[in-house]
Design a protein around this motif. Structure first.
Motif, PDB file in Angstrom:
ATOM      1  N   ALA A  41      44.609  52.771 -20.704  1.00  0.00           N
ATOM      2  CA  ALA A  41      44.272  53.237 -22.051  1.00  0.00           C
ATOM      3  C   ALA A  41      43.117  52.405 -22.609  1.00  0.00           C
ATOM      4  CB  ALA A  41      45.493  53.140 -22.963  1.00  0.00           C
ATOM      5  N   ALA A  42      43.183  51.098 -22.383  1.00  0.00           N
ATOM      6  CA  ALA A  42      42.156  50.209 -22.934  1.00  0.00           C
ATOM      7  C   ALA A  42      40.801  50.424 -22.279  1.00  0.00           C
ATOM      8  CB  ALA A  42      42.595  48.760 -22.773  1.00  0.00           C
ATOM      9  N   SER A  43      40.794  50.848 -21.017  1.00  0.00           N
ATOM     10  CA  SER A  43      39.509  51.060 -20.347  1.00  0.00           C
ATOM     11  C   SER A  43      38.936  52.442 -20.661  1.00  0.00           C
ATOM     12  CB  SER A  43      39.672  50.897 -18.832  1.00  0.00           C
ATOM     13  OG  SER A  43      40.533  51.892 -18.327  1.00  0.00           O
ATOM     14  N   GLY A  44      39.662  53.229 -21.448  1.00  0.00           N
ATOM     15  CA  GLY A  44      39.162  54.557 -21.814  1.00  0.00           C
ATOM     16  C   GLY A  44      39.248  55.551 -20.671  1.00  0.00           C
ATOM     17  N   LEU A  46      42.532  56.734 -19.512  1.00  0.00           N
ATOM     18  CA  LEU A  46      43.823  57.419 -19.505  1.00  0.00           C
ATOM     19  C   LEU A  46      43.758  58.733 -20.274  1.00  0.00           C
ATOM     20  CD1 LEU A  46      46.845  57.091 -18.655  1.00  0.00           C
ATOM     21  CD2 LEU A  46      47.240  56.211 -20.961  1.00  0.00           C
ATOM     22  N   VAL A  47      44.114  59.817 -19.621  1.00  0.00           N
ATOM     23  CA  VAL A  47      44.200  61.109 -20.301  1.00  0.00           C
ATOM     24  C   VAL A  47      45.649  61.391 -20.695  1.00  0.00           C
ATOM     25  CG1 VAL A  47      43.817  63.598 -20.082  1.00  0.00           C
ATOM     26  CG2 VAL A  47      42.199  61.996 -19.077  1.00  0.00           C
ATOM     27  N   ASP A  91      34.871  57.954 -13.085  1.00  0.00           N
ATOM     28  CA  ASP A  91      33.538  58.324 -12.618  1.00  0.00           C
ATOM     29  C   ASP A  91      33.481  58.696 -11.142  1.00  0.00           C
ATOM     30  OD1 ASP A  91      31.887  58.365 -14.836  1.00  0.00           O
ATOM     31  OD2 ASP A  91      31.752  56.186 -14.908  1.00  0.00           O
ATOM     32  N   PRO A 127      32.407  71.715 -14.094  1.00  0.00           N
ATOM     33  CA  PRO A 127      31.685  72.922 -14.457  1.00  0.00           C
ATOM     34  C   PRO A 127      31.179  73.607 -13.188  1.00  0.00           C
ATOM     35  CG  PRO A 127      30.382  70.975 -14.991  1.00  0.00           C
ATOM     36  CD  PRO A 127      31.686  70.495 -14.425  1.00  0.00           C
TER      37      PRO A 127
ATOM     38  N   THR B 126      28.563  52.892 -17.117  1.00  0.00           N
ATOM     39  CA  THR B 126      28.930  53.999 -16.236  1.00  0.00           C
ATOM     40  C   THR B 126      28.411  55.281 -16.878  1.00  0.00           C
ATOM     41  OG1 THR B 126      31.023  54.410 -17.364  1.00  0.00           O
ATOM     42  CG2 THR B 126      31.068  52.862 -15.529  1.00  0.00           C
ATOM     43  N   SER B 127      28.242  56.329 -16.061  1.00  0.00           N
ATOM     44  CA  SER B 127      27.627  57.523 -16.634  1.00  0.00           C
ATOM     45  C   SER B 127      28.503  58.136 -17.717  1.00  0.00           C
ATOM     46  CB  SER B 127      27.281  58.533 -15.547  1.00  0.00           C
ATOM     47  OG  SER B 127      28.393  58.795 -14.755  1.00  0.00           O
ATOM     48  N   SER B 128      29.835  58.090 -17.550  1.00  0.00           N
ATOM     49  CA  SER B 128      30.678  58.691 -18.589  1.00  0.00           C
ATOM     50  C   SER B 128      30.586  57.902 -19.897  1.00  0.00           C
ATOM     51  CB  SER B 128      32.133  58.810 -18.130  1.00  0.00           C
ATOM     52  OG  SER B 128      32.619  57.568 -17.698  1.00  0.00           O
ATOM     53  N   PHE B 150      35.280  66.858 -24.030  1.00  0.00           N
ATOM     54  CA  PHE B 150      35.574  66.404 -22.673  1.00  0.00           C
ATOM     55  C   PHE B 150      37.054  66.527 -22.333  1.00  0.00           C
ATOM     56  CE2 PHE B 150      31.403  64.753 -23.345  1.00  0.00           C
ATOM     57  CZ  PHE B 150      30.808  64.875 -22.105  1.00  0.00           C
ATOM     58  N   VAL B 152      39.743  65.066 -23.423  1.00  0.00           N
ATOM     59  CA  VAL B 152      40.534  63.839 -23.286  1.00  0.00           C
ATOM     60  C   VAL B 152      41.046  63.463 -24.680  1.00  0.00           C
ATOM     61  CG1 VAL B 152      39.179  62.995 -21.323  1.00  0.00           C
ATOM     62  CG2 VAL B 152      38.606  62.221 -23.614  1.00  0.00           C
ATOM     63  N   THR B 156      41.425  57.760 -26.110  1.00  0.00           N
ATOM     64  CA  THR B 156      40.746  57.435 -24.852  1.00  0.00           C
ATOM     65  C   THR B 156      39.235  57.374 -25.066  1.00  0.00           C
ATOM     66  OG1 THR B 156      42.474  58.458 -23.534  1.00  0.00           O
ATOM     67  CG2 THR B 156      40.320  58.257 -22.495  1.00  0.00           C
ATOM     68  N   GLN B 159      38.233  54.304 -27.023  1.00  0.00           N
ATOM     69  CA  GLN B 159      38.214  53.112 -26.174  1.00  0.00           C
ATOM     70  C   GLN B 159      36.965  53.082 -25.296  1.00  0.00           C
ATOM     71  OE1 GLN B 159      40.357  50.970 -27.729  1.00  0.00           O
ATOM     72  NE2 GLN B 159      40.351  50.177 -25.654  1.00  0.00           N
ATOM     73  N   ARG B 160      36.611  54.251 -24.773  1.00  0.00           N
ATOM     74  CA  ARG B 160      35.451  54.324 -23.883  1.00  0.00           C
ATOM     75  C   ARG B 160      34.182  53.922 -24.639  1.00  0.00           C
ATOM     76  NH1 ARG B 160      35.066  59.819 -20.653  1.00  0.00           N
ATOM     77  NH2 ARG B 160      37.155  59.171 -20.083  1.00  0.00           N
ATOM     78  N   ARG B 163      34.302  50.167 -25.481  1.00  0.00           N
ATOM     79  CA  ARG B 163      33.984  49.420 -24.267  1.00  0.00           C
ATOM     80  C   ARG B 163      32.477  49.405 -23.986  1.00  0.00           C
ATOM     81  NH1 ARG B 163      37.239  47.938 -19.541  1.00  0.00           N
ATOM     82  NH2 ARG B 163      39.105  47.121 -20.504  1.00  0.00           N
ATOM     83  N   GLU B 200      27.678  69.493 -18.206  1.00  0.00           N
ATOM     84  CA  GLU B 200      29.081  69.480 -18.614  1.00  0.00           C
ATOM     85  C   GLU B 200      29.355  70.681 -19.513  1.00  0.00           C
ATOM     86  OE1 GLU B 200      31.026  66.972 -17.342  1.00  0.00           O
ATOM     87  OE2 GLU B 200      32.720  68.090 -18.156  1.00  0.00           O
TER      88      GLU B 200
END
Lengths: 131, 429
Positions: A41-44, A46-47, A91, A127, B126-128, B150, B152, B156, B159-160, B163, B200
């Motif tokens: 979750a912290a690393s962004g 987690l879905v 990624d 896509p 990172t690309s995302s 996206f 999500v 999330t 956080q992305r 980060r 996307e």
């Protein structure tokens, strides 16, 4: 790209004999899972994630002639069962494998890694390209 | 788009002003992460207040002022908190309120927008992360909107983004133009991020995907802004033209149930003629200038498709020649795959298949569904029905796009159920 990481537990008493673990071993396992999921979750990444109830009450359901549910089960003999899953957005497939390996190494009896099998499946979300 | 009860024109104005306001606030406070948060708060305040109270005389100044106030409040309470915590009343090194208004940037607002783009698309990310940060800091989208696009959870995406900002902070990437040596590489990264955002969104406008088409429009909007800032960069113009010329076909690309319609079966009257005209004009002017690059060549290919009145009138020899040029510039094996398709159209399916066989050696394409899909199509045209079915099915197994899988399965089913074996045509292009 999104992946579903499925934690498949062996059936019977093959749930890594979890009922025979010492309380502190169980606690270490639960703490690991919480920390692990919290890290995603912290690393962004987690879905979503869910743990599923033990298969003792699991049923297979089919529609009968009147479209009413016909239930079948319980299945103590089935080889393995889905214990829980994570969906992550990462990624690369390699990153998904890395996450799966971390989950696989969750601590079991005596704190030793369980090395449980984690099935990694890509979620259909790309896509389409021009055809 | 949902930001309170903002009407459409306010929304557009806010999004246009976002990078300028953010640039100004960063110049004052120096802290990209905190400035970005404060600008988001100011945008939200504007979205709530402007529709009620009317547009301020100087919207940009209003936003900068509100963001600066929010940031100052935040820094004050932060420094008070720290003081309580440390009980050392000494001056705070990095968040000293007194020094905040000391430096005002001298660079122009336009340069700020450009610097922001370079920053958000930094190769360290990172690309995302770069995609998310660009949409928020340059595009002015809210975290909730980006998360929805996206598919999500909002937490999330939050956080992305947080980060990504942290990565920029700790790496010490300065808020300034890249050096001359870095510039080409950094611009390539920016173009790549815009292209990712575009792709996307370039998907079916069916069901949950509806939100995603806005990503394509957003990529085009950012592409336009970048082209205005760097009018002499041929690849920037090339990418913008490519996006316009591709997006022009979107209304014809999917059927009522979201099913994919291939280029040769599309209803061309649905294509967006204005976008085509703009894209063709842009790529024509740009190509004439000389510094040819991969985005320009792809745009030129898209233009050839878009200008054909019917699928049969497509100038395939020209497309084949353009792919030939592109292959010399790009290591991407997908380019070689498209080259094989074009060769199949010009010299017949067997010629295309021969080129595909050579591509089987390429490890980057090994097991990729696209090579199976292209082979299936060429085999079908060459009259080898059974092999075509097998390759359509193999491709369907491997794709990770649902509309594409459905399309490939439908092709296989169509061939299996066709009564007579397909005639062994010599040349059916």
């Amino acid at each position: 790209m999104k992946f579903m990481l499925m934690m498949n537990a062996p059936s019977g008493n093959g749930d890594w004999g979890i009922s025979k673990w010492a309380p502190e071993e169980l606690k270490a396992h639960i703490t690991f899972m919480k920390t692990f999921t919290g890290g995603l979750a912290a690393s962004g990444e987690l879905v979503g994630a869910e743990g599923l109830a033990m298969p003792a009450q699991a049923k297979l359901v089919r529609a009968g002639k009147d479209r009413r549910p016909i239930t079948d089960g319980v299945f103590p003999e089935s080889k393995e069962f889905l214990a829980g899953y994570w969906i992550v957005d990462v990624d690369s497939p390699e990153r998904a494998y890395q996450i799966a390996a971390e989950a696989s190494a969750a601590p079991g009896k005596g704190g030793a890694p369980l090395n449980m099998p984690i099935e990694v499946r890509q979620v259909m979300s790309a896509p389409p390209v021009e055809v | 788009m949902t930001r309170g009860s903002t009407d459409f024109t306010h929304e557009n104005l806010l999004r246009e002003l976002t990078p300028q306001v953010l640039g100004a606030v960063i110049h004052r406070f120096g802290d990209f992460g905190a400035a970005e948060d404060a600008v988001q708060e100011a945008l939200l305040a504007a979205a709530l207040q402007w529709p009620k109270d009317g547009l301020p005389d100087n919207p940009r100044g209003w936003l900068i002022q509100v963001a600066a106030r929010r940031l100052t409040d935040h820094l004050r309470s932060e420094s008070a908190r720290r003081r309580r915590e440390t009980e050392a009343a000494g001056p705070l090194s990095d968040y000293s309120v007194g020094s905040i208004f000391g430096t005002m940037g001298s660079a122009s607002e336009l340069d700020d927008t450009l610097v922001l783009m370079f920053m958000c698309c930094h190769p360290l990310l990172t690309s995302s992360s770069a995609v998310a940060l660009t949409l928020r800091a340059v595009g002015g989208l809210t975290t909730a909107e980006i998360a929805r696009a996206f598919l999500v959870p909002e937490s999330t995406m939050a956080q992305r983004i947080s980060r990504a900002k942290q990565t920029i902070r700790t790496s010490g990437v300065p808020f300034s133009m890249p050096t001359r040596n870095e510039r080409a590489e950094r611009l390539t990264a920016v173009l790549h991020v815009l292209y990712l955002i575009f792709n996307e969104g370039y998907t079916s406008s069916f069901g949950t995907s509806l939100q995603r088409t806005e990503l394509s429009s957003e990529a085009i909007r950012l592409g336009r802004a970048l082209h205005q800032l760097l009018p002499h960069e041929a690849e920037v113009a090339g990418l913008l033209a490519l996006m316009l010329l591709t997006d022009a076909r979107r209304p014809a690309r999917t059927g009522p149930d979201g099913e994919l319609i291939p280029l040769d079966k599309q209803d061309r009257s649905l294509w967006d003629q204005r976008a085509i005209e703009e894209g063709v004009a842009l790529i024509s002017v740009t190509l004439a200038k000389g510094a040819i690059g991969p985005y320009q060549l792809q745009a030129a290919i898209a233009a050839v498709h878009d200008e054909a009145k019917t699928s049969e009138q497509t100038d395939w020899p020209q497309i084949l020649a353009l792919y030939g040029l592109l292959m010399r510039m790009s290591e991407n094996p997908m380019v070689a795959l498209n080259h094989a398709i074009a060769a199949g159209m010009v010299h017949g399916p067997r010629a295309g298949l021969a080129l595909l066989n050579a591509l089987d050696e390429d490890e980057r394409l090994a097991g990729h569904y696209r090579i199976a899909a292209v082979r299936a199509h060429l085999l079908e045209r060459a009259g080898d029905r059974d092999a075509a079915v097998a390759h359509y099915l193999a491709a369907a197994q491997r794709t990770t796009s649902i509309p594409e899988r459905d399309y490939l399965l439908t092709q296989a089913a169509r061939l299996v159920n066709s009564q007579s074996p397909t005639p062994n045509s010599q040349d059916d292009r």
